[in-house]
Design an enzyme around this catalytic site. Structure first.
Site, PDB file in Angstrom:
ATOM      1  N   SER A 148       0.850  -1.196   0.000  1.00 54.82           N
ATOM      2  CA  SER A 148       0.000   0.000   0.000  1.00 54.82           C
ATOM      3  C   SER A 148       0.878   1.235   0.000  1.00 54.82           C
ATOM      4  CB  SER A 148      -0.889   0.016   1.251  1.00 54.82           C
ATOM      5  OG  SER A 148      -1.513   1.278   1.418  1.00 54.82           O
ATOM      6  N   TYR A 161      -1.466  -0.263  10.673  1.00 53.97           N
ATOM      7  CA  TYR A 161      -1.709  -0.706   9.302  1.00 53.97           C
ATOM      8  C   TYR A 161      -0.538  -0.318   8.406  1.00 53.97           C
ATOM      9  CZ  TYR A 161      -3.680  -0.948   4.601  1.00 53.97           C
ATOM     10  OH  TYR A 161      -3.886  -1.224   3.272  1.00 53.97           O
TER      11      TYR A 161
END
Length: 253
Positions: A148, A161
Site C-alpha cells: 500500500s 496498518y
C-alpha cells in the site's frame, strides 16, 4: 486487454473473495491462467470460480485462513493435487483497522499483523518451492505482494496498518536478494486510494468519513486497475522484473 506470456500458467490469489483479489483472479483467468482462489469465504469463492468456468476459464476455489499455517499447508496440498505446481503467487489478503494508537486496540493490531504480514509469510513458505522449481526448469515464476502507499505516506491513526504494509514492502525487496538469483521475480505493488471492502472493516465513523472525503477529493482506483497492473507485470519477458510499482489516482499526491 490481452497480455502475452500468461496463458497456461497457474496462479494462486489470496484474498480472492472480493476486491482486488477477486479482480486479479478474474483478469488472470481471462488471459488463460488456471486460477486458484484462496480466502475464508468458501461459498463466495465457489461463486467466483463458477463464473470463471462459465466464461471458459479454469478455477479452483480453496477455503483457507492465511493466518493459520496448517490451513495454508492443507490448501497447498489441495492445489498441487488438482493443478500441480503454482508459478504465480499473488499475496493480496489483508485487513485495515485504523484507530488512534492511544486506544490500545491490541486485538486489532494482532489481527493486522497476523493477516497482513504473517499471512503473507505463510503463503510464501507454502509455495516458494513451487516458484523456485519452475524457474529452475526455465519457466517464468512470479511472487507479487500487494502492499500500500501507506507503507510510505503518513496517514494519522493508520500507524499499525502502515507499519504492516511497510513490512511487506521491505520484505519484497529482501526477497529479491534471495529469489532473484534463482530467476524468481518478486514484485511489490502499492495501490493508493482504491475502492475495495477494506473500509467496511472500520468501526470509526469519523475515520470512515475522512476516507470518503479523500475519495471525493482525489478519486479512487478500481480493483480492476490493480488487477490489470498485476497482469501487466507478470506478463513481461522472463528476464524483466518490475520490482516495485506505486499506483495512485491521478489527483492523489
Amino acid at each position: 486487454m490481452s497480455y502475452e506470456n500468461l496463458s497456461g500458467r497457474t496462479a494462486l490469489v489470496t484474498g480472492a473473495a472480493s476486491g482486488i483479489g477477486e479482480a486479479v483472479a478474474l483478469t488472470l483467468a481471462e488471459q488463460g491462467v488456471r486460477v486458484v482462489l484462496l480466502a475464508r469465504r468458501a461459498e463466495r469463492l465457489e461463486e467466483i470460480a463458477r463464473k470463471i468456468r462459465a466464461d471458459g476459464g479454469q478455477a479452483l476455489a480453496v477455503a483457507a485462513d492465511v493466518t493459520d499455517s496448517a490451513s495454508v499447508g492443507r490448501a497447498a496440498a489441495a492445489v498441487r493435487e488438482t493443478y500441480g505446481r503454482v508459478d504465480l503467487v499473488v499475496n493480496n489478503a489483508g485487513v485495515m483497522l485504523p484507530n488512534p494508537i492511544e486506544d490500545g486496540r491490541v486485538d486489532e493490531w494482532q489481527r493486522m499483523l497476523d493477516t497482513n504480514v504473517l499471512g503473507a509469510l505463510h503463503v510464501i513458505r507454502a509455495f516458494v518451492g513451487d516458484l523456485s522449481a519452475t524457474a529452475a526448469e526455465g519457466g517464468t515464476a512470479d511472487l507479487v505482494n500487494i502492499s500500500s502507499v501507506a507503507a510510505h505516506d503518513i496517514f494519522p491513526n493508520y500507524a499499525v496498518y502502515g507499519a504492516t504494509k511497510a513490512a511487506i514492502t521491505h520484505l519484497s525487496a529482501l526477497l529479491r536478494s534471495e529469489l532473484g538469483p534463482k530467476d524468481v521475480r518478486v514484485t511489490n505493488i502499492e495501490p493508493g486510494l482504491t475502492s475495495t471492502e477494506l473500509k467496511d472493516h472500520m468501526d470509526s465513523p469519523e475515520l470512515a468519513t475522512q476516507l470518503d472525503g479523500m475519495a471525493d477529493r482525489f478519486g479512487t482506483l478500481a480493483a480492476t486497475d490493480i488487477a490489470d497492473l498485476v497482469a501487466y507485470v507478470t506478463s513481461r519477458p522472463r528476464h524483466v522484473n518490475l520490482r516495485q510499482v506505486m499506483a495512485l489516482p491521478t489527483r492523489q499526491a
